[in-house]
Design a protein around this motif. Structure first.
Motif, PDB file in Angstrom:
ATOM      1  N   ILE A  19     -46.003 -25.662  19.635  1.00 29.01           N
ATOM      2  CA  ILE A  19     -44.547 -25.720  19.558  1.00 29.01           C
ATOM      3  C   ILE A  19     -43.955 -26.242  20.860  1.00 29.01           C
ATOM      4  CG2 ILE A  19     -42.468 -24.289  19.416  1.00 29.01           C
ATOM      5  CD1 ILE A  19     -44.057 -22.539  17.385  1.00 29.01           C
ATOM      6  N   LEU A  20     -44.389 -25.686  21.971  1.00 28.19           N
ATOM      7  CA  LEU A  20     -43.780 -26.070  23.250  1.00 28.19           C
ATOM      8  C   LEU A  20     -44.171 -27.478  23.697  1.00 28.19           C
ATOM      9  CD1 LEU A  20     -43.939 -22.689  25.175  1.00 28.19           C
ATOM     10  CD2 LEU A  20     -41.981 -23.734  24.022  1.00 28.19           C
ATOM     11  N   VAL A  21     -45.386 -27.891  23.422  1.00 25.24           N
ATOM     12  CA  VAL A  21     -45.810 -29.239  23.813  1.00 25.24           C
ATOM     13  C   VAL A  21     -45.150 -30.288  22.910  1.00 25.24           C
ATOM     14  CG1 VAL A  21     -47.822 -30.765  23.993  1.00 25.24           C
ATOM     15  CG2 VAL A  21     -47.931 -28.458  24.898  1.00 25.24           C
ATOM     16  N   SER A  22     -44.771 -29.886  21.706  1.00 26.01           N
ATOM     17  CA  SER A  22     -44.111 -30.846  20.829  1.00 26.01           C
ATOM     18  C   SER A  22     -42.731 -31.241  21.338  1.00 26.01           C
ATOM     19  CB  SER A  22     -44.029 -30.308  19.400  1.00 26.01           C
ATOM     20  OG  SER A  22     -43.145 -29.218  19.327  1.00 26.01           O
ATOM     21  N   ILE A  23     -42.198 -30.507  22.313  1.00 26.84           N
ATOM     22  CA  ILE A  23     -40.958 -30.936  22.970  1.00 26.84           C
ATOM     23  C   ILE A  23     -41.169 -32.293  23.614  1.00 26.84           C
ATOM     24  CG2 ILE A  23     -39.349 -30.442  24.860  1.00 26.84           C
ATOM     25  CD1 ILE A  23     -39.786 -27.457  24.282  1.00 26.84           C
ATOM     26  N   ILE A  24     -42.341 -32.506  24.165  1.00 31.54           N
ATOM     27  CA  ILE A  24     -42.641 -33.760  24.864  1.00 31.54           C
ATOM     28  C   ILE A  24     -43.265 -34.790  23.932  1.00 31.54           C
ATOM     29  CG2 ILE A  24     -44.016 -34.788  26.714  1.00 31.54           C
ATOM     30  CD1 ILE A  24     -43.841 -32.015  28.089  1.00 31.54           C
ATOM     31  N   PHE A  25     -44.244 -34.385  23.116  1.00 33.80           N
ATOM     32  CA  PHE A  25     -45.011 -35.334  22.313  1.00 33.80           C
ATOM     33  C   PHE A  25     -44.501 -35.494  20.887  1.00 33.80           C
ATOM     34  CE2 PHE A  25     -48.177 -34.094  25.562  1.00 33.80           C
ATOM     35  CZ  PHE A  25     -48.375 -35.348  26.090  1.00 33.80           C
ATOM     36  N   LEU A  53     -44.120 -29.183  12.166  1.00 37.96           N
ATOM     37  CA  LEU A  53     -44.343 -30.590  11.842  1.00 37.96           C
ATOM     38  C   LEU A  53     -43.140 -31.174  11.099  1.00 37.96           C
ATOM     39  CD1 LEU A  53     -46.096 -33.093  11.750  1.00 37.96           C
ATOM     40  CD2 LEU A  53     -47.253 -32.131   9.755  1.00 37.96           C
ATOM     41  N   ASN A  54     -42.630 -30.470  10.105  1.00 36.76           N
ATOM     42  CA  ASN A  54     -41.462 -30.947   9.370  1.00 36.76           C
ATOM     43  C   ASN A  54     -40.245 -31.083  10.278  1.00 36.76           C
ATOM     44  OD1 ASN A  54     -42.689 -31.188   6.845  1.00 36.76           O
ATOM     45  ND2 ASN A  54     -42.296 -29.059   6.330  1.00 36.76           N
ATOM     46  N   PHE A  55     -40.035 -30.107  11.166  1.00 37.96           N
ATOM     47  CA  PHE A  55     -38.899 -30.169  12.076  1.00 37.96           C
ATOM     48  C   PHE A  55     -39.022 -31.362  13.020  1.00 37.96           C
ATOM     49  CE2 PHE A  55     -36.738 -28.885  16.042  1.00 37.96           C
ATOM     50  CZ  PHE A  55     -35.448 -28.813  15.555  1.00 37.96           C
ATOM     51  N   GLN A  56     -40.208 -31.596  13.550  1.00 40.73           N
ATOM     52  CA  GLN A  56     -40.390 -32.712  14.484  1.00 40.73           C
ATOM     53  C   GLN A  56     -40.242 -34.056  13.772  1.00 40.73           C
ATOM     54  OE1 GLN A  56     -40.152 -32.791  17.506  1.00 40.73           O
ATOM     55  NE2 GLN A  56     -40.468 -30.675  18.038  1.00 40.73           N
ATOM     56  N   ASN A  86     -33.300 -29.913  19.678  1.00 40.49           N
ATOM     57  CA  ASN A  86     -34.760 -29.875  19.572  1.00 40.49           C
ATOM     58  C   ASN A  86     -35.336 -28.831  20.524  1.00 40.49           C
ATOM     59  OD1 ASN A  86     -37.414 -30.609  18.876  1.00 40.49           O
ATOM     60  ND2 ASN A  86     -37.461 -32.220  20.406  1.00 40.49           N
ATOM     61  N   ILE A  87     -34.922 -28.871  21.779  1.00 41.68           N
ATOM     62  CA  ILE A  87     -35.461 -27.941  22.775  1.00 41.68           C
ATOM     63  C   ILE A  87     -35.083 -26.504  22.433  1.00 41.68           C
ATOM     64  CG2 ILE A  87     -35.299 -27.241  25.196  1.00 41.68           C
ATOM     65  CD1 ILE A  87     -35.023 -30.276  25.846  1.00 41.68           C
ATOM     66  N   VAL A  88     -33.831 -26.274  22.095  1.00 41.28           N
ATOM     67  CA  VAL A  88     -33.374 -24.912  21.808  1.00 41.28           C
ATOM     68  C   VAL A  88     -34.102 -24.326  20.598  1.00 41.28           C
ATOM     69  CG1 VAL A  88     -31.374 -23.566  21.027  1.00 41.28           C
ATOM     70  CG2 VAL A  88     -31.122 -25.195  22.897  1.00 41.28           C
ATOM     71  N   VAL A  89     -34.213 -25.090  19.534  1.00 45.72           N
ATOM     72  CA  VAL A  89     -34.863 -24.580  18.321  1.00 45.72           C
ATOM     73  C   VAL A  89     -36.351 -24.334  18.566  1.00 45.72           C
ATOM     74  CG1 VAL A  89     -35.505 -25.171  15.945  1.00 45.72           C
ATOM     75  CG2 VAL A  89     -33.175 -25.550  16.736  1.00 45.72           C
ATOM     76  N   LEU A  90     -37.011 -25.206  19.301  1.00 53.01           N
ATOM     77  CA  LEU A  90     -38.442 -25.007  19.557  1.00 53.01           C
ATOM     78  C   LEU A  90     -38.692 -23.795  20.452  1.00 53.01           C
ATOM     79  CD1 LEU A  90     -39.703 -28.674  19.862  1.00 53.01           C
ATOM     80  CD2 LEU A  90     -40.083 -27.066  17.997  1.00 53.01           C
ATOM     81  N   VAL A  91     -37.825 -23.553  21.422  1.00 51.81           N
ATOM     82  CA  VAL A  91     -37.979 -22.352  22.245  1.00 51.81           C
ATOM     83  C   VAL A  91     -37.746 -21.108  21.394  1.00 51.81           C
ATOM     84  CG1 VAL A  91     -36.960 -21.062  24.164  1.00 51.81           C
ATOM     85  CG2 VAL A  91     -37.485 -23.485  24.434  1.00 51.81           C
ATOM     86  N   MET A  92     -36.755 -21.152  20.505  1.00 53.60           N
ATOM     87  CA  MET A  92     -36.532 -20.022  19.595  1.00 53.60           C
ATOM     88  C   MET A  92     -37.749 -19.786  18.702  1.00 53.60           C
ATOM     89  SD  MET A  92     -32.539 -20.739  18.551  1.00 53.60           S
ATOM     90  CE  MET A  92     -32.739 -19.967  16.975  1.00 53.60           C
TER      91      MET A  92
END
Length: 113
Positions: A19-25, A53-56, A86-92
């Motif tokens: 989840i957290l690495v998907s912020i970058i990749f 995956l769907n969110f990204q 994107n960042i806020v939702v992934l951290v949540m």
């Protein structure tokens, strides 16, 4: 029982890192992790991996649309908003996974069910 707890702990760490690495990749790492681990994941981990995956993929489409709209100026305003969301939702999501609670990604197109 210890093996099951260890597996769940390994799943939790793998999900949080994904989840957290998907912020970058973007969607690449969630896609790889889901393809490799989808048969061995628990149903909770599978739902979280597919949701990530769907969110990204949804964020990727939003970025493309913002890029196309940047010629009109609207995309230049919307693109930073998409990145912050994107960042806020992934951290949540990472916090929810850390506490083993259900998390449903908002505004997500369900490409993979």
């Amino acid at each position: 029982m210890i093996e099951e707890q260890n597996k769940n702990g390994e799943e939790k760490v793998l999900l949080i890192i994904t989840i957290l690495v998907s912020i970058i990749f973007g969607f690449l790492l969630p896609l790889i992790v889901w393809f490799v681990k989808r048969d061995s994941f628990s149903s909770y981990a599978d739902n979280i991996a597919k949701g990530t995956l769907n969110f990204q993929l949804t964020i990727f489409i939003a970025e493309i649309i913002c890029g196309l709209l940047s010629f009109t100026g609207i995309g230049c305003i919307l693109l930073p908003i998409v990145h912050v969301v994107n960042i806020v939702v992934l951290v949540m999501a990472a916090v929810a996974v850390n506490s083993w609670t259900e998390f449903k990604y908002p505004m997500t197109i369900p490409f993979i069910r």
